[in-house]
Design a protein around this motif. Structure first.
Motif, PDB file in Angstrom:
ATOM      1  N   SER A 189       0.035   2.990  -5.756  1.00 25.28           N
ATOM      2  CA  SER A 189      -0.640   1.920  -5.373  1.00 25.28           C
ATOM      3  C   SER A 189      -1.550   2.152  -4.296  1.00 25.28           C
ATOM      4  O   SER A 189      -1.627   3.112  -3.595  1.00 25.28           O
ATOM      5  N   LEU A 190      -2.607   1.122  -3.987  1.00 20.78           N
ATOM      6  CA  LEU A 190      -3.528   1.226  -3.004  1.00 20.78           C
ATOM      7  C   LEU A 190      -2.534   1.231  -1.544  1.00 20.78           C
ATOM      8  O   LEU A 190      -3.045   1.753  -0.380  1.00 20.78           O
ATOM      9  N   GLU A 191      -1.584   0.455  -1.629  1.00 14.88           N
ATOM     10  CA  GLU A 191      -0.721   0.358  -0.318  1.00 14.88           C
ATOM     11  C   GLU A 191      -0.179   1.774  -0.155  1.00 14.88           C
ATOM     12  O   GLU A 191      -0.146   2.139   1.114  1.00 14.88           O
ATOM     13  N   GLN A 192       0.215   2.151  -0.862  1.00 15.59           N
ATOM     14  CA  GLN A 192       0.795   3.759  -0.596  1.00 15.59           C
ATOM     15  C   GLN A 192      -0.343   4.730  -0.248  1.00 15.59           C
ATOM     16  O   GLN A 192      -0.105   5.591   0.655  1.00 15.59           O
ATOM     17  N   ALA A 193      -1.678   4.432  -0.842  1.00 22.24           N
ATOM     18  CA  ALA A 193      -2.530   5.268  -0.383  1.00 22.24           C
ATOM     19  C   ALA A 193      -2.922   4.861   1.134  1.00 22.24           C
ATOM     20  O   ALA A 193      -3.220   5.974   1.755  1.00 22.24           O
ATOM     21  N   LYS A 194      -2.873   3.817   1.405  1.00 25.50           N
ATOM     22  CA  LYS A 194      -3.040   3.421   2.718  1.00 25.50           C
ATOM     23  C   LYS A 194      -2.146   4.017   3.570  1.00 25.50           C
ATOM     24  O   LYS A 194      -2.459   4.605   4.566  1.00 25.50           O
ATOM     25  N   ALA A 195      -0.782   3.993   3.275  1.00 24.26           N
ATOM     26  CA  ALA A 195       0.151   4.914   4.156  1.00 24.26           C
ATOM     27  C   ALA A 195      -0.090   6.397   4.241  1.00 24.26           C
ATOM     28  O   ALA A 195       0.259   6.782   5.118  1.00 24.26           O
TER      29      ALA A 195
END
Length: 364
Positions: A99-105
């Motif tokens: 997810s983009l959320e995981q990519a941000k992390a």
């Protein structure tokens, strides 16, 4: 004199209804209003309200989300998207970013935004970087994005477009052997932009009752009553039950921007497949702002598969109104808002998320 919700309910209860009537509400906002207000339990038992394909996050193609993730991870860009898109999962191994959320992390510069105005501000504040706007949505979201481009944006603002039109998905259902509904409640926000006339095909080509509704109980119940009366009298027509904002032609300025900046294309819908003339692409005049042309190496043709939902996930059938959220085996078990397996549990316009948030937990 307009009726209040209780009076509309009384009018509906007095109708000599058949044993079962199925009304599809297309809009995710309608589904949220219906479920939060408990309208299903307030209506007679023989009226079945079916949530339809009105969640843009739910139908955004898996390959588009994957492409956004890969651009954010591999290029020196700022990627921005409407908040719900950050949590939409893609089908990859557990060790990979899903997810983009995981990519941000993982360190990618990914920022949630609430409007195109936010996007322009970020681009102006960061002139040394490309700002990639992952713009997924239906007409109500895509029209402001088009207006943003038409009014002029910084050269470093690029668009990763995943816009969709609402009515072709309904047309596809009606053209199938089993549409699954007897009446249609058309989306008020979309009709505000595009005009009520987009929905005349439901009546003219398929002889089904139809009504455009707003988002309060009175407008929704008025639309239910109208469509039921049409069905009983065998006199279908398109009834505008949201005249405060909806006109026959829609918002002329918004449509002018939309068709200046965008062109209609065939488009893939996640879990459903390609629907003709159901998507938006940039016109030649605006290709300088096309992120897919600037960063062409991240489109994965192999990901363009109909049925592209995670194993066991029934989001596609929920979106098409074939099953209720609670009939998915993953609902409330492996799939919850905290740990969404499919996109219908992510967005506040997704039927699964709406039902979960309003105490429709799985049966024990």
């Amino acid at each position: 004199m307009s009726l209040n919700a209780q009076q509309w309910l009384q009018q509906i209860r007095q109708l000599p209804l058949p044993e079962k009537v199925r009304i599809m509400n297309v809009c995710g906002g309608h589904e949220r209003s219906i479920t939060q207000a408990g309208l299903r339990s307030a209506l007679p038992d023989n009226i079945e309200l079916i949530p339809g394909p009105g969640c843009p996050v739910c139908v955004c193609p898996e390959e588009d989300v994957y492409e956004a993730i890969q651009i954010a991870l591999n290029e020196e860009v700022i990627l921005v998207a409407f908040g719900d898109m950050l949590r939409v999962p893609v089908n990859v191994r557990k060790s990979e970013v899903r997810s983009l959320e995981q990519a941000k992390a993982r360190g990618a510069d990914i920022r949630p935004v609430a409007s195109p105005t936010d996007v322009v501000r970020i681009a102006r504040d960061n002139p040394d970087k490309d700002v990639v706007f992952f713009a997924a949505g239906f007409e109500t979201t895509t029209a402001p994005v088009a207006a943003m481009l038409a009014e002029g944006v910084p050269d470093n603002l690029l668009l990763l477009l995943s816009g969709r039109l609402t009515w072709p998905a309904v047309a596809m259902l009606l053209a199938s052997d089993e549409p699954g509904f007897d009446c249609l409640v058309a989306p008020g926000h979309v009709a505000t932009v595009m005009g009520a006339k987009e929905w005349h095909f439901v009546v003219e080509q398929h002889q089904l009752p139809a009504a455009v509704a707003g988002f309060n109980n009175e407008s929704l119940l008025a639309a239910f009553y109208s469509s039921l009366r049409q069905l009983l009298e065998d006199k279908p027509f398109l009834d505008n039950c949201y005249p405060e904002l909806v006109t026959e032609e829609g918002n002329a300025q918004a449509k002018k921007h939309l068709y200046e900046v965008m062109q209609v294309t065939d488009a893939n819908w996640r879990g459903i497949g390609t629907i003709p003339a159901s998507g938006f692409g940039l016109t030649r005049k605006y290709t300088a702002h096309d992120a897919r042309l600037k960063y062409p190496g991240y489109q994965d043709e192999a990901r363009k598969r109909a049925g592209e939902m995670p194993p066991g996930c029934d989001c596609a059938r929920v979106v098409l109104g074939k099953i209720y959220p609670t009939e998915c085996k993953l609902y409330g078990a492996a799939c919850t808002p905290r740990n969404p397996i499919g996109p219908c549990m992510v967005s506040d316009e997704g039927a699964c998320r709406i039902w979960w948030s309003n105490v429709r937990k799985p049966a024990a």
